[in-house]
Motif scaffolding. Structure first.
Motif, PDB file in Angstrom:
ATOM      1  N   ALA A  13      -5.004   4.281  -2.121  1.00  0.00           N
ATOM      2  CA  ALA A  13      -4.156   3.707  -3.175  1.00  0.00           C
ATOM      3  C   ALA A  13      -5.011   3.251  -4.348  1.00  0.00           C
ATOM      4  N   ASP A  14      -6.114   2.550  -4.062  1.00  0.00           N
ATOM      5  CA  ASP A  14      -7.010   2.090  -5.130  1.00  0.00           C
ATOM      6  C   ASP A  14      -7.614   3.263  -5.890  1.00  0.00           C
ATOM      7  N   VAL A  42      12.340  13.977  -4.111  1.00  0.00           N
ATOM      8  CA  VAL A  42      11.044  14.496  -3.687  1.00  0.00           C
ATOM      9  C   VAL A  42       9.995  13.412  -3.445  1.00  0.00           C
ATOM     10  N   ARG A  43      10.080  12.287  -4.124  1.00  0.00           N
ATOM     11  CA  ARG A  43       8.986  11.318  -4.066  1.00  0.00           C
ATOM     12  C   ARG A  43       9.249  10.271  -2.989  1.00  0.00           C
ATOM     13  N   VAL A  94       2.915  11.290   2.267  1.00  0.00           N
ATOM     14  CA  VAL A  94       3.260  11.099   0.862  1.00  0.00           C
ATOM     15  C   VAL A  94       3.844  12.397   0.313  1.00  0.00           C
ATOM     16  N   GLY A  95       5.008  12.304  -0.308  1.00  0.00           N
ATOM     17  CA  GLY A  95       5.662  13.481  -0.870  1.00  0.00           C
ATOM     18  C   GLY A  95       5.902  13.337  -2.360  1.00  0.00           C
ATOM     19  N   ASP A  96       5.745  14.462  -3.066  1.00  0.00           N
ATOM     20  CA  ASP A  96       6.120  14.520  -4.478  1.00  0.00           C
ATOM     21  C   ASP A  96       6.639  15.918  -4.774  1.00  0.00           C
ATOM     22  N   GLY A  97       6.794  16.240  -6.043  1.00  0.00           N
ATOM     23  CA  GLY A  97       7.346  17.539  -6.395  1.00  0.00           C
ATOM     24  C   GLY A  97       6.484  18.713  -6.001  1.00  0.00           C
ATOM     25  N   ASP A  98       5.196  18.465  -5.738  1.00  0.00           N
ATOM     26  CA  ASP A  98       4.299  19.546  -5.339  1.00  0.00           C
ATOM     27  C   ASP A  98       4.268  19.757  -3.833  1.00  0.00           C
ATOM     28  N   GLY A  99       4.627  18.738  -3.054  1.00  0.00           N
ATOM     29  CA  GLY A  99       4.632  18.901  -1.608  1.00  0.00           C
ATOM     30  C   GLY A  99       4.222  17.648  -0.871  1.00  0.00           C
ATOM     31  N   ILE A 100       3.648  17.846   0.328  1.00  0.00           N
ATOM     32  CA  ILE A 100       3.389  16.760   1.266  1.00  0.00           C
ATOM     33  C   ILE A 100       1.896  16.628   1.536  1.00  0.00           C
ATOM     34  N   THR A 101       1.402  15.390   1.463  1.00  0.00           N
ATOM     35  CA  THR A 101       0.013  15.101   1.805  1.00  0.00           C
ATOM     36  C   THR A 101      -0.020  14.078   2.939  1.00  0.00           C
ATOM     37  N   VAL A 102      -0.925  14.304   3.901  1.00  0.00           N
ATOM     38  CA  VAL A 102      -1.113  13.398   5.037  1.00  0.00           C
ATOM     39  C   VAL A 102      -2.330  12.523   4.767  1.00  0.00           C
ATOM     40  N   VAL A 103      -2.134  11.221   4.783  1.00  0.00           N
ATOM     41  CA  VAL A 103      -3.220  10.275   4.545  1.00  0.00           C
ATOM     42  C   VAL A 103      -3.521   9.542   5.849  1.00  0.00           C
ATOM     43  N   VAL A 147       0.840  -1.202   0.000  1.00  0.00           N
ATOM     44  CA  VAL A 147       0.000   0.000   0.000  1.00  0.00           C
ATOM     45  C   VAL A 147       0.872   1.248   0.000  1.00  0.00           C
ATOM     46  N   ILE A 148       1.902   1.248   0.826  1.00  0.00           N
ATOM     47  CA  ILE A 148       2.795   2.398   0.896  1.00  0.00           C
ATOM     48  C   ILE A 148       3.552   2.559  -0.420  1.00  0.00           C
ATOM     49  N   ARG A 149       3.995   1.463  -1.006  1.00  0.00           N
ATOM     50  CA  ARG A 149       4.694   1.546  -2.287  1.00  0.00           C
ATOM     51  C   ARG A 149       3.785   2.132  -3.358  1.00  0.00           C
ATOM     52  N   ARG A 150       2.533   1.757  -3.360  1.00  0.00           N
ATOM     53  CA  ARG A 150       1.590   2.275  -4.357  1.00  0.00           C
ATOM     54  C   ARG A 150       1.310   3.757  -4.133  1.00  0.00           C
ATOM     55  N   LEU A 151       1.152   4.164  -2.879  1.00  0.00           N
ATOM     56  CA  LEU A 151       0.886   5.577  -2.594  1.00  0.00           C
ATOM     57  C   LEU A 151       2.067   6.455  -3.015  1.00  0.00           C
ATOM     58  N   LYS A 152       3.250   5.919  -2.974  1.00  0.00           N
ATOM     59  CA  LYS A 152       4.424   6.677  -3.397  1.00  0.00           C
ATOM     60  C   LYS A 152       4.320   7.138  -4.834  1.00  0.00           C
ATOM     61  N   ASP A 153       3.575   6.408  -5.652  1.00  0.00           N
ATOM     62  CA  ASP A 153       3.519   6.690  -7.086  1.00  0.00           C
ATOM     63  C   ASP A 153       2.286   7.463  -7.525  1.00  0.00           C
ATOM     64  N   VAL A 154       1.355   7.750  -6.606  1.00  0.00           N
ATOM     65  CA  VAL A 154       0.165   8.498  -7.014  1.00  0.00           C
ATOM     66  C   VAL A 154       0.429   9.996  -6.876  1.00  0.00           C
ATOM     67  N   SER A 155      -0.385  10.804  -7.536  1.00  0.00           N
ATOM     68  CA  SER A 155      -0.178  12.250  -7.528  1.00  0.00           C
ATOM     69  C   SER A 155      -0.842  12.895  -6.315  1.00  0.00           C
ATOM     70  N   SER A 156      -0.259  14.000  -5.874  1.00  0.00           N
ATOM     71  CA  SER A 156      -0.840  14.721  -4.746  1.00  0.00           C
ATOM     72  C   SER A 156      -2.204  15.303  -5.111  1.00  0.00           C
ATOM     73  N   GLY A 157      -2.392  15.643  -6.388  1.00  0.00           N
ATOM     74  CA  GLY A 157      -3.685  16.149  -6.818  1.00  0.00           C
ATOM     75  C   GLY A 157      -4.787  15.112  -6.653  1.00  0.00           C
ATOM     76  N   SER A 158      -4.492  13.870  -7.032  1.00  0.00           N
ATOM     77  CA  SER A 158      -5.482  12.809  -6.851  1.00  0.00           C
ATOM     78  C   SER A 158      -5.717  12.525  -5.378  1.00  0.00           C
ATOM     79  N   LEU A 159      -4.645  12.517  -4.597  1.00  0.00           N
ATOM     80  CA  LEU A 159      -4.778  12.257  -3.162  1.00  0.00           C
ATOM     81  C   LEU A 159      -5.680  13.289  -2.494  1.00  0.00           C
ATOM     82  N   THR A 160      -5.395  14.557  -2.731  1.00  0.00           N
ATOM     83  CA  THR A 160      -6.169  15.591  -2.047  1.00  0.00           C
ATOM     84  C   THR A 160      -7.621  15.601  -2.515  1.00  0.00           C
TER      85      THR A 160
END
Length: 259
Positions: A202-203, A52-53, A184-193, A15-28
């Protein structure tokens, strides 16, 4: 020696590996649909834009204002002591975890310098995040380890911050972070899940990222927003037909459901 305050049920590492690859836009967006209006740590930026990721479980640190009679240079001893929980955090954070620091949004003194993230990298931690500042910005800009902060400040932590507790609920950039939440971190920043939503996110986010990419192909080809974005039931059917046909970007504008 630091002892963990809470015991969390294991989370599937995939689950953590999959979340690493999703976008912060989709997460939020997906978190917003669950009623969580703000899970993004506004204003925090990566020290090294090439590192960053990441995704990992939160290991939290709470800071309070420093006090002159307690927070002295003598507290930085080469052995554990109650006045230097910062070292305890670095030496006890589990592999794959993220050190999340509540610095009260105060960047006047560094939450850490390059030495601590370097040690964390060697120990297998995933990242370090603060809503304050780091020092040693040039070193952190070269370190292959995710480190996010508001800015760079050379002043030592002892000037303004005292580490008061570890692995308790904190606020970071005015967002609640609980031990074990997924950061979760990416080039746009940090999201708390929130931990209990991690597998579902993740799904949902994997599906949303693929749909958003498909929609971008159609918008880039000249189609208007209206009727395409957000997707209508007909567009969603087109998307499913496109996936079934092999998901070729070049055919995103030509494949239609039922055609």
């Amino acid at each position: 020696m630091y002892e963990p305050k809470t015991k969390l049920s294991p989370l599937d590492p995939s689950v953590i590996r999959r979340l690493k690859d999703v976008s912060s836009g989709s997460l939020t967006t997906e978190l917003f649909k669950k009623g969580l209006r703000q899970c993004f740590l506004v204003g925090l930026v990566p020290m090294n834009k090439d590192a960053v990721r990441f995704a990992g479980e939160a290991f939290t640190m709470r800071m309070i204002p420093a006090r002159e009679d307690l927070d002295t240079i003598e507290t930085l001893t080469p052995y554990p002591n109650a006045d230097n929980l910062q070292w305890e955090a670095v030496e006890n954070i589990p592999p794959g975890h993220v050190l999340v620091i509540d610095s009260r949004n105060d960047p006047r003194a560094a939450s850490a310098g390059a030495m601590l993230p370097t040690r964390m990298k060697v120990r297998g931690a995933a990242a370090i995040v603060t809503d304050g500042a780091f020092r040693d910005g040039q070193e952190l800009a070269r370190l292959d380890f995710p480190a996010y902060a508001r800015q760079v400040t050379a002043s030592t932590r002892l000037s303004y911050h005292r580490v008061a507790d570890l692995n308790i609920p904190i606020a970071c950039a005015d967002v609640a972070v609980y031990p074990g939440d997924i950061i979760v971190g990416d080039g746009d920043g940090i999201t708390v899940v929130p931990r209990h939503l991690a597998a579902e996110m993740a799904d949902l986010c994997e599906r949303r990222d693929q749909l958003e990419k498909y929609l971008s192909y159609r918008i880039s080809a000249g189609e208007p927003l209206y009727g395409v974005y957000p997707p209508t039931p007909a567009v969603r059917a087109d998307f499913e037909a496109w996936k079934k046909a092999g998901a070729d970007p070049a055919r995103a504008t030509t494949i239609r459901a039922g055609a």
